[in-house]
Each structure stands twice: as structure tokens, then as C-alpha cells.
Scaffold this motif. Sequence first.
Motif: not given
Length: 233
Positions: A69-97
Amino acid sequence: SLTLLLLSLFRNSSPQTAALANFHSTANAIEKFQYDLKDMVFVVDDYHPSSLGDKKQMDMLAQRLSRGSGDHASRKRLNNDSTLKSSYIPRCLTIVTGEDTPDITRSGLARFFFVTLRQGDIDKDKLSELQDKSKFLNDAMSSYIRFLICQSEILPGALKKIFIERRELASKKNQHGRTSSNIAWLYCGVHMFYECLCYYNLITLEQAESEKEYAWVTFLDSSDAQTKELFDE
């Protein structure tokens, strides 16, 4: 209860929805929620480690929440064929209790903005009244969005100017760089909220300026306490 009430701004029904997760949810699921719930509030509820194993798992999730959330970044992952999986960058305001502060790095904690609730801080009668009227909060948010649409052409430049000014003011208070940015963004939200109330003639300009100043002082006081806690940790 308070965070569920806040969620009423973004939904018109009372049952719990996908906008609510907890610290037993998987990090990948939370990352997807943060991407899907664009421009909304997302709640990760109840940091409450009851064992060393729980604590390790919850702290890892808190660290990932903080970095993503702080860096507006997501964890990068690879498929079995070494192509990049879809990346999900945080686009909301997250509240933690939670019941305590997560045991993560200082820079990780600085990406959060802490709100400490003590006994008696919440007026339970007022909370119950707002819960009974929660359906109107969604209507209020709709009116707010319509107001923002009217400002759409000038809003990006205006908000950038306010953000830079407030970040500079916060930096002079020797805040951590992340904390300065956090409270500057929060002030942008408060500023636009009171501008909206003036637009609909619900308060006067003088009242709006007074409330904005009160909010700014509150942000600074809270961030001072957070800075001290970071050093103590």
C-alpha cells in the motif's frame, strides 16, 4: 463497529461484503481485493496474535500490507512458462484494525498512520444513531462524488499543490518522510470534504477553515505520538 460504519459510505446494504477481510486471509487474496476495490475503503480486521505462530504469520501480512500500500506496488510472480502473472497493484485505501502494533520494521510502520482508540473515545450513543442512519452515508458519498466530478478539470493540479504545501509543513516538524506524506494526503481529503460542505451550503467558509485547521493540528499531534512510538520501538 466503527470501520463497518465507514464501509457504509461505499455500499448501500448492511451485510458484510468483500470489502472486509481479516488477518487469517491469504496475502494473495488481500492483494486482489486491494486491486478490485478501486477508490474504495478496504478493511483488514483484527490483528490479534494469540501464539508465536499467529504472530509470525500476522506480522508477515502486516509487512506486506505496509509495503504494497505504501509503495503502490505488488508482488511479481511468474507462470510455469516464465511469463509474468497478472499484477494487482493496490488501488484502494486500506484500514487495518488491531489490538496492538505489528512487530515489523520501522520503515514499515511509518507507512501506516496510527489512530489509537482508548476507553471512552467513541460516543456509543452517537455510534448507534449513525448505525441506524447508515443507509444515508452512501447517499452522502454519492453527493460528494458528484461534487468532485464538477472539479475534475482542476482537481489534479489543485490537490498536488495542497499536498506539496502540507508535506513541507509536516516535514518541518521532523516527521518521518512517510508520515509527512500520509498526513498531507489525509489533509487533502479533509480539505475537499469541507469544500464540498460549503458547496452545498451546509457550513460557512469560516466554519470550514476552522475545522480544517483543527484536523491539521490533530494529524500533527497524532503523527508526533507515532514518531515517538517508532523511536521507542
